[in-house]
Design a protein around this motif. Structure first.
Motif, PDB file in Angstrom:
ATOM      1  N   LYS A 113      -5.059 -83.577  70.481  1.00 21.81           N
ATOM      2  CA  LYS A 113      -5.708 -82.371  71.014  1.00 21.81           C
ATOM      3  C   LYS A 113      -7.208 -82.452  70.757  1.00 21.81           C
ATOM      4  O   LYS A 113      -7.656 -82.494  69.611  1.00 21.81           O
ATOM      5  N   ASP A 136     -10.940 -80.729  72.261  1.00 19.31           N
ATOM      6  CA  ASP A 136     -11.731 -79.857  73.135  1.00 19.31           C
ATOM      7  C   ASP A 136     -13.149 -80.411  73.146  1.00 19.31           C
ATOM      8  O   ASP A 136     -13.907 -80.273  72.175  1.00 19.31           O
ATOM      9  N   ASN A 161      -3.657 -79.656  79.762  1.00 21.74           N
ATOM     10  CA  ASN A 161      -3.614 -78.519  78.841  1.00 21.74           C
ATOM     11  C   ASN A 161      -3.082 -78.881  77.456  1.00 21.74           C
ATOM     12  O   ASN A 161      -3.332 -78.150  76.491  1.00 21.74           O
ATOM     13  N   THR A 163      -6.507 -83.285  76.119  1.00 25.16           N
ATOM     14  CA  THR A 163      -7.960 -83.090  76.093  1.00 25.16           C
ATOM     15  C   THR A 163      -8.388 -82.058  77.132  1.00 25.16           C
ATOM     16  O   THR A 163      -8.002 -82.141  78.299  1.00 25.16           O
ATOM     17  N   LYS A 164      -9.179 -81.096  76.681  1.00 26.85           N
ATOM     18  CA  LYS A 164      -9.795 -80.122  77.574  1.00 26.85           C
ATOM     19  C   LYS A 164     -11.305 -80.369  77.569  1.00 26.85           C
ATOM     20  O   LYS A 164     -11.892 -80.707  76.548  1.00 26.85           O
ATOM     21  N   ASP A 216     -15.304 -75.975  83.039  1.00 22.64           N
ATOM     22  CA  ASP A 216     -14.781 -75.353  81.824  1.00 22.64           C
ATOM     23  C   ASP A 216     -13.257 -75.340  81.877  1.00 22.64           C
ATOM     24  O   ASP A 216     -12.656 -74.445  82.441  1.00 22.64           O
ATOM     25  N   TYR A 217     -12.644 -76.366  81.285  1.00 23.92           N
ATOM     26  CA  TYR A 217     -11.196 -76.415  81.171  1.00 23.92           C
ATOM     27  C   TYR A 217     -10.740 -75.842  79.818  1.00 23.92           C
ATOM     28  O   TYR A 217      -9.533 -75.702  79.584  1.00 23.92           O
ATOM     29  N   ILE A 218     -11.708 -75.542  78.934  1.00 24.55           N
ATOM     30  CA  ILE A 218     -11.364 -75.037  77.606  1.00 24.55           C
ATOM     31  C   ILE A 218     -10.970 -73.571  77.668  1.00 24.55           C
ATOM     32  O   ILE A 218      -9.978 -73.152  77.048  1.00 24.55           O
ATOM     33  N   ALA A 233     -11.811 -72.342  72.198  1.00 26.57           N
ATOM     34  CA  ALA A 233     -11.285 -73.636  71.754  1.00 26.57           C
ATOM     35  C   ALA A 233     -10.021 -73.457  70.928  1.00 26.57           C
ATOM     36  O   ALA A 233      -9.832 -72.444  70.245  1.00 26.57           O
ATOM     37  N   ARG A 234      -9.132 -74.434  70.989  1.00 28.76           N
ATOM     38  CA  ARG A 234      -7.884 -74.378  70.236  1.00 28.76           C
ATOM     39  C   ARG A 234      -8.159 -74.607  68.757  1.00 28.76           C
ATOM     40  O   ARG A 234      -8.899 -75.535  68.402  1.00 28.76           O
ATOM     41  N   ALA A 241      -7.446 -78.182  67.490  1.00 30.53           N
ATOM     42  CA  ALA A 241      -8.015 -79.293  68.251  1.00 30.53           C
ATOM     43  C   ALA A 241      -9.305 -79.786  67.610  1.00 30.53           C
ATOM     44  O   ALA A 241     -10.059 -79.008  67.015  1.00 30.53           O
ATOM     45  N   ARG A 279     -13.121 -80.912  67.912  1.00 27.46           N
ATOM     46  CA  ARG A 279     -14.135 -80.322  68.795  1.00 27.46           C
ATOM     47  C   ARG A 279     -15.417 -81.154  68.780  1.00 27.46           C
ATOM     48  O   ARG A 279     -16.420 -80.741  68.217  1.00 27.46           O
TER      49      ARG A 279
END
Length: 290
Positions: free
Chosen positions: A73, A75, A109, A112-113, A130-132, A175-176, A179, A181
Motif C-alpha cells: 500500500k 499513497d 485501490n 498504489t494510489k 487525485d486517486y488518493i 491518505a490511508r 500506507a 506516503r
C-alpha cells in the motif's frame, strides 16, 4: 675578417631562432590546452554519467523498499513544476520521470494510489490527478498512463512551491493510515511566493518521506533542506532536465517479480494499438499489472 658582417649575421640568426622558439612554444601550448580542454569535457561527461548512476542506485533502493511495503500500500504524491523557468520542453521531461517511475507500481485501490499536482503561479496550483481521495470508479495503471497523464498541460508563470505543498497537505488528509506516503517534488528549485521549507518540515514530521529532484543551477540548498533524511539519498540534483528520465530508468533496472493483474474494460485495449489498426482479441481479457 669582416667582424661587422659576422656580427650582423649572428644577430639575424638570433632573431630567427627567437621567432621560431616563440612560435613553437605557442603552438605546443595551444595543442596542450586543446588536449586539456577535450579531456576536461570527457571528465565532465563521465562525471555526469557517474552521478546519474550513483543517484539512480540510491533511488532504486528506496523504490525497492516501497515495493516491499506491507500489502504494497503506497499513497504516492508528485509535485511537478510547471513554471516559466522550467519551460514546456523540460516540463515534458519532468512528466517522463513520473511516468517512468510509476512503471514499477501497481496502481489500483488496493495497492498504489497516485496524486499529481502541478504548480506555477498562485492561481495555477492544480490537482491534475487525485486517486488518493476516494473516487466512485477504480483507477489503474491504464487509466493513469492512457488517459490522465497525457492530459496534463504546461502552464508557465511563477514557481509557487509553497502553494503546492499546501495543496498536497489537503490530499494527504485522505491518505490511508496503513500506507507508505512518499512524496516527490520535481522542480528547477527557484521557488517564489513564500518559503516552502517550514511546510515541508511539518509534512516530514507527519511521517511522509520527501524526495526532491532538481537541477544543478537551481536552488540546491532549498531542495536539500526540504528533503527527508538521509538527504544524500533523497535529494537528487542533476545537471539537466534531460537526465530526469535516465534517473528513473536506472532506479528501475531490475527484474520485476510477478504481481497482481487487474482485468480492464475491453475498450482499454484499443489505446495500446497503433493508430488505424485493431490489435485486440475480443476473447482475451485486458489485464494490467507487473
Amino acid at each position: 675578417m669582416n667582424w661587422e658582417f659576422i656580427n650582423q649575421c649572428r644577430f639575424l640568426l638570433f632573431i630567427l631562432l627567437f621567432h621560431w622558439t616563440v612560435s613553437y612554444g605557442h603552438s605546443e601550448g595551444h595543442e596542450t590546452r586543446l588536449l586539456e580542454f577535450r579531456t576536461s569535457h570527457k571528465v565532465v561527461d563521465q562525471t555526469s554519467k557517474d552521478k546519474v548512476e550513483v543517484l539512480g542506485s540510491a533511488l532504486k533502493k528506496h523504490i525497492h523498499l516501497l515495493r516491499k511495503t506491507s500489502e504494497t500500500k503506497v499513497d504516492l504524491i508528485f509535485l511537478v513544476d510547471s513554471s516559466a523557468s522550467v519551460g514546456k520542453s523540460n516540463f515534458g521531461n519532468e512528466l517522463k520521470f513520473v511516468r517512468k517511475l510509476l512503471a514499477d507500481f501497481v496502481v489500483d485501490n488496493n495497492h498504489t494510489k497516485i496524486a499529481v499536482i502541478t504548480f506555477s503561479s498562485r492561481r495555477f496550483v492544480l490537482r491534475q490527478i487525485d486517486y488518493i481521495t476516494p473516487q466512485p470508479q477504480e483507477n489503474t495503471n491504464v487509466t493513469l498512463i492512457d488517459d490522465d497523464l497525457p492530459n496534463i498541460r504546461y502552464r508557465g508563470g511563477g514557481t509557487y512551491t509553497l502553494g503546492a505543498f499546501r495543496e498536497a497537505k489537503e490530499v494527504l488528509k485522505a491518505a490511508r493510515p496503513d500506507a507508505a506516503r512518499p512524496f516527490f517534488l520535481i522542480t528547477d528549485g527557484f521557488s517564489n511566493g513564500g518559503d516552502p521549507r517550514p511546510d515541508a518540515r511539518k509534512i516530514r514530521e507527519s511521517g511522509v518521506k520527501i524526495f526532491t529532484v532538481g537541477i544543478a543551477n537551481g536552488n540546491r540548498d532549498e531542495l536539500w533542506d526540504m528533503s527527508s533524511e538521509p538527504k544524500n539519498e533523497t535529494s537528487f540534483i542533476l545537471d539537466s532536465f534531460e537526465e530526469f528520465e535516465s534517473l528513473a530508468r536506472r532506479a528501475l533496472h531490475e527484474d520485476l517479480g510477478r504481481g497482481d493483474f487487474i482485468v480492464q474494460p475491453e475498450d482499454k485495449c484499443s489505446g495500446l494499438c497503433f493508430k488505424g489498426f485493431d490489435c485486440c482479441d475480443k476473447k482475451i481479457p485486458v489485464n494490467v499489472g507487473q
